[in-house]
Design a protein around this motif. Structure first.
Motif, mmCIF file in Angstrom:
data_model
loop_
_atom_site.group_PDB
_atom_site.id
_atom_site.type_symbol
_atom_site.label_atom_id
_atom_site.label_comp_id
_atom_site.label_asym_id
_atom_site.label_seq_id
_atom_site.Cartn_x
_atom_site.Cartn_y
_atom_site.Cartn_z
ATOM 1 N N PHE A 113 -16.218 5.711 20.198
ATOM 2 C CA PHE A 113 -16.135 6.335 18.882
ATOM 3 C C PHE A 113 -14.747 6.168 18.295
ATOM 4 O O PHE A 113 -13.753 6.231 19.016
ATOM 5 C CB PHE A 113 -16.492 7.807 18.961
ATOM 6 N N LYS A 114 -14.692 5.950 16.995
ATOM 7 C CA LYS A 114 -13.420 5.797 16.305
ATOM 8 C C LYS A 114 -13.150 7.117 15.595
ATOM 9 O O LYS A 114 -13.641 7.340 14.487
ATOM 10 C CB LYS A 114 -13.491 4.667 15.284
ATOM 11 N N ARG A 115 -12.420 7.986 16.243
ATOM 12 C CA ARG A 115 -12.182 9.292 15.662
ATOM 13 C C ARG A 115 -10.720 9.697 15.806
ATOM 14 O O ARG A 115 -10.001 9.210 16.674
ATOM 15 C CB ARG A 115 -13.073 10.338 16.332
ATOM 16 N N PHE A 123 -6.739 5.114 2.064
ATOM 17 C CA PHE A 123 -6.390 4.162 1.023
ATOM 18 C C PHE A 123 -7.227 2.900 1.129
ATOM 19 O O PHE A 123 -7.271 2.251 2.168
ATOM 20 C CB PHE A 123 -4.911 3.774 1.111
ATOM 21 N N SER A 124 -7.905 2.576 0.053
ATOM 22 C CA SER A 124 -8.532 1.266 -0.077
ATOM 23 C C SER A 124 -8.831 1.034 -1.551
ATOM 24 O O SER A 124 -9.473 1.854 -2.193
ATOM 25 C CB SER A 124 -9.838 1.172 0.723
ATOM 26 N N THR A 147 -1.694 9.624 13.791
ATOM 27 C CA THR A 147 -1.405 9.086 15.124
ATOM 28 C C THR A 147 -2.125 9.862 16.223
ATOM 29 O O THR A 147 -2.099 9.448 17.382
ATOM 30 C CB THR A 147 0.110 9.122 15.427
ATOM 31 N N PRO A 170 -6.603 6.017 9.681
ATOM 32 C CA PRO A 170 -5.526 5.083 10.046
ATOM 33 C C PRO A 170 -4.136 5.684 9.889
ATOM 34 O O PRO A 170 -3.178 5.132 10.417
ATOM 35 C CB PRO A 170 -5.733 3.903 9.093
ATOM 36 N N ASN A 171 -4.013 6.813 9.201
ATOM 37 C CA ASN A 171 -2.693 7.403 8.996
ATOM 38 C C ASN A 171 -2.418 8.593 9.897
ATOM 39 O O ASN A 171 -1.455 9.331 9.680
ATOM 40 C CB ASN A 171 -2.525 7.767 7.519
ATOM 41 N N ILE A 224 -5.060 10.263 17.937
ATOM 42 C CA ILE A 224 -6.306 9.518 18.084
ATOM 43 C C ILE A 224 -7.145 10.176 19.172
ATOM 44 O O ILE A 224 -6.630 10.605 20.192
ATOM 45 C CB ILE A 224 -5.972 8.052 18.446
ATOM 46 N N PRO A 255 0.846 -1.190 0.000
ATOM 47 C CA PRO A 255 0.000 0.000 0.000
ATOM 48 C C PRO A 255 0.884 1.243 0.000
ATOM 49 O O PRO A 255 1.939 1.255 0.622
ATOM 50 C CB PRO A 255 -0.768 -0.122 1.318
ATOM 51 N N ASN A 275 -11.062 7.661 23.337
ATOM 52 C CA ASN A 275 -12.472 7.342 23.566
ATOM 53 C C ASN A 275 -12.658 5.838 23.447
ATOM 54 O O ASN A 275 -11.985 5.188 22.659
ATOM 55 C CB ASN A 275 -13.354 8.077 22.541
ATOM 56 N N VAL A 318 -19.230 2.054 7.879
ATOM 57 C CA VAL A 318 -18.587 1.809 9.172
ATOM 58 C C VAL A 318 -17.663 2.979 9.517
ATOM 59 O O VAL A 318 -16.769 3.319 8.740
ATOM 60 C CB VAL A 318 -17.777 0.493 9.152
#
Lengths: 359, 359
Positions: free
Chosen positions: B108-110, B43-44, B100, B97-98, B102, B24, B105, B92
Motif C-alpha cells: 500500500f502507498k500510504r 500538486f499536479s 516524509t 509525496p510531501n 511514510i 513546482p 508497507n 491510482v
C-alpha cells in the motif's frame, strides 16, 4: 485498512481475479536484469509525460506508455552500485511508487535501486558477522527538544566496558535524515565488510540528525559537542580522548564537519569532509580571517581529509577550500576521484576514511 | 544529486527566487490545525481527479484544484491519533509525496498523519526515560537468508546479564514490514509510556519480518522458534522459560500469532492476537480437527486474548475463531472494542497487552 484494500492485498497473494482487472495493474519497478540493464515502470492512464532521472544517467529519459497506461523504459547496463532515481510526471518529481526502497530525505522524492553485479561491493550485505544499528531518543538541551540518533556498534560488540571503542560521528547531507547514512549510504554494511577484512578497526559510528532549523546551523555544533557526545559516552564504552573521536560528513554535513572539527580540535583528532558545502554563515564566521596556530592544529589532528569528485558541481568550491587550508599551513589530504555529488562517491569516501581512522 | 536539485534545495533554505517560480511550488502537506482539522495538499497541473482516503474518513473526499495546479481539501476536526491516509490520483493510490512520514508497507502507498491533541496519548513521545530500538541482521537457517529484525529494550536496560528480561515477539500485518510496529504502531513509545507509569513491566520487544514468501507461511513459525528466539537469547539477557515469552500480532500477523502460539504452548505462556486473519493453509492445518488437551493448554497459558473492533471487516470471522477456541474449552479473553481493522485499534490492543503480560 479498508476491506477493499485488505482484499486487494489478499487477492495479490493468491491470484489475479476479474475484480483485480478493474483496479490499477500490479506494477513491479524497478527490475534489474541479469546484464545489469534496468527496467523502470510507472502507471498512469492520464499523465502526459513521464521522465526518468537517475544518477546512472547523464540526462533524463522518457518513458513510453502502452495502451493500458503502463509507462516503461529500460536503461542499458549500468555499473553495479546503489543509485538514487526518480520520475518526473508532468513536471513534478516523484519517487517510484512501486519501490519500497525510499531515499531517506525530507525534500527530494527519490527511490534507490541496487545493482548487485557478480562480485560483492564495499556496501554489499555479505555472509559475515554483522554489527547492529540502534535508534536512540535523546534530549538535546541545546535545541530544547527530543531527537533521534542512530548508533552502529560493530560485530561482537563488547558492552561490558572492558573494551573502549573509538567513535566516528557521521553527518548526512542537507535535507537528508539520520537514516540516510544507513538506508542509502549502507555505512553499517561498509563497516561490517571492512572490519571483517581487517581493514578497519572495530568502532562505534554515531549518525545524528543534522537539521536544526529553525535554529542556526551553529547550534548543531553545540548539539554534537554538548549533548550528543555526552549521551554517547554515557551509553557506550568509548574512548574519551580526541584520538578516539572522528567527525565526517557529506555535502551540507561536510561543511558541518569542518565547522565542528576545526572549532573542536581538542575533541576530534580525525576530520573527514566529503564534498563540503560551505556557503553558510557558520563557515564564514569560522574561516574568514581565521588565523590558526597551524603547528598546534597539525599536532592535534591525526588526519584531515577533504574528498570530492571532479564532476561534483562543488568541485571548484572544494578546491578553493583545500587551497585555503593549505594557505593557512593546515595539513590536508585531498582525495580527488571521478564522479559527481553523489552517494555512490560518498560510500567510497566513507570506506576510505574507515581504513584511515583510529590507526 | 544534480546541480539543479542541489540548488533547488539550497534555494529552499534561503528564499523563493524567480527561478523557483518556474518549478513546482513547495507544498506542505499535511497541515494539522489548532482545532485538529487537517488540510491535505497535492500538486499536479494535469491530474483530472484527486481524492483523499483516510482512516479518519467514512468515505473518500475530493480535493479541489486551484488555477496553479494545487489541490487541497480540509477535513473537519478529528480525534487525536495517528492515521494512515493516501491520495487517489486518476484512479491510482499514492502516498502523500510531501509527507516524509511514510507508512512502512510493501504494497500500500500510504502516509501517516499525527494529530497530537492537548493531552499525551498512549503512543505520544513524552519527556520521560526512553528505551531504544536496535536493527539487527541475523541469519535464518530456516529461510536460508539474511534478514533484519528490530529489538526494543526498555529505559535503563541492564545489559550486564544480572537482570533477565521477559520478551514479547510482536508481528506486523500482511505486507507490513519489520518497521511498521515502531514507525506506525509506535510500540517503543507505548512501552516507554506504560513502563514509566508502572503499568507495564520492563521487557524486550522483538519485531521480526513476518513475510517469508515464496516459502510457505508455516516457515515463519519455524523461523521464530528455531532462528529468532535463539538469536535473541544469545544476544540479550532474557528469561528462558515460557512465562518469560509472549507472542502477539495484528491481522495476518494475528493469524501467525495463533499458529506460532498454539503449536508452541511450551514456549509461549502469553498469546495475544489482534484482529487475526485466519483464512490460510497454516491455520487450517493447525486448527481444523484440532483436539487439544484443554486442561494442559489452559495451565500452560497465563493469558490468551483475541482483540477486534466491531467495525472490523474480519469481526464475524474473529467471533467464529473465539467461538472455536471456547468450544475446544480453551480459555480465551476476548477484547471487543469499537472501530475497524486499523492501526489506531492495534495500538490500543498492544497497550492493553503490555499491561497484562509478564505479571
Amino acid at each position: 485498512m479498508s476491506k477493499a484494500a485488505f482484499f486487494s492485498l489478499i487477492l495479490g497473494f493468491i491470484s489475479m481475479s476479474a475484480l483485480a482487472q478493474q483496479r490499477p495493474p500490479a506494477i513491479s519497478s524497478p527490475n534489474v536484469h541479469a546484464d545489469n540493464s534496468i527496467t523502470f515502470t510507472y502507471f498512469s492512464r492520464t499523465a502526459r509525460e513521464v521522465k526518468l532521472s537517475g544518477e546512472f544517467l547523464k540526462e533524463p529519459v522518457l518513458l513510453t506508455k502502452d495502451t493500458s497506461g503502463i509507462w516503461r523504459v529500460t536503461v542499458p547496463p549500468v555499473t553495479p552500485d546503489i543509485y538514487p532515481y526518480n520520475f518526473t510526471v508532468d513536471g513534478v518529481g516523484v519517487a517510484d511508487p512501486n519501490n519500497t526502497q525510499i531515499f531517506a530525505n525530507e525534500r527530494f522524492k527519490r527511490s534507490i535501486v541496487e545493482v548487485k553485479g557478480d562480485k560483492p561491493l564495499v556496501h554489499s550485505l555479505q555472509n559475515i558477522p554483522h554489527g547492529k544499528v540502534t535508534y536512540h531518543t535523546y534530549s538535546s538541551k541545546t535545541l530544547n527538544t527530543t531527537r533521534q540518533l542512530l548508533v552502529y556498534t560493530p560485530p561482537n560488540f563488547d558492552a561490558s566496558g572492558k573494551t573502549k571503542y573509538p567513535v566516528l560521528y557521521l553527518i548526512h547531507g542537507g535535507s537528508d535524515t539520520e537514516e540516510t547514512w544507513t538506508k542509502v549510504g549502507r555505512a553499517n554494511f561498509i563497516a561490517d565488510n571492512l572490519i571483517a577484512q581487517g581493514k578497519a578497526k572495530p568502532m562505534i559510528i554515531v549518525m545524528p540528525y543534522g537539521n536544526v532549523r529553525p535554529a542556526p546551523m551553529a547550534d548543531f555544533t553545540k548539539d554534537v559537542v554538548n549533548d550528543i557526545i555526552p549521551f554517547v559516552q554515557a551509553n557506550y564504552p568509548t574512548q574519551t580522548d580526541s584520538k578516539g573521536r572522528a567527525v565526517a560528513g557529506f555535502s551540507v554535513g561536510g561543511g558541518q564537519t569542518l565547522n565542528i572539527g576545526f572549532t573542536n580540535t581538542d575533541t576530534f583528532a580525525y576530520i573527514c569532509s566529503y564534498a563540503p558545502y560551505t556557503a553558510t554563515d557558520e563557515f564564514k564566521k569560522n574561516f574568514t580571517d581565521w588565523t590558526p596556530d597551524a603547528d598546534k592544529v597539525n599536532k592535534q589532528l591525526k588526519l584531515f581529509t577533504i574528498s570530492v569528485g571532479t564532476e561534483d558541481f562543488l568541485y571548484e568550491s572544494v578546491k578553493q577550500n583545500i587551497a585555503m587550508f593549505q594557505e593557512k599551513k593546515i595539513k590536508v589530504e585531498p582525495l580527488i576521484v571521478s564522479g559527481g555529488h553523489t552517494w555512490m562517491n560518498c560510500k567510497l569516501f566513507l570506506a576510505n576514511s574507515l581504513q584511515q581512522i583510529f590507526k
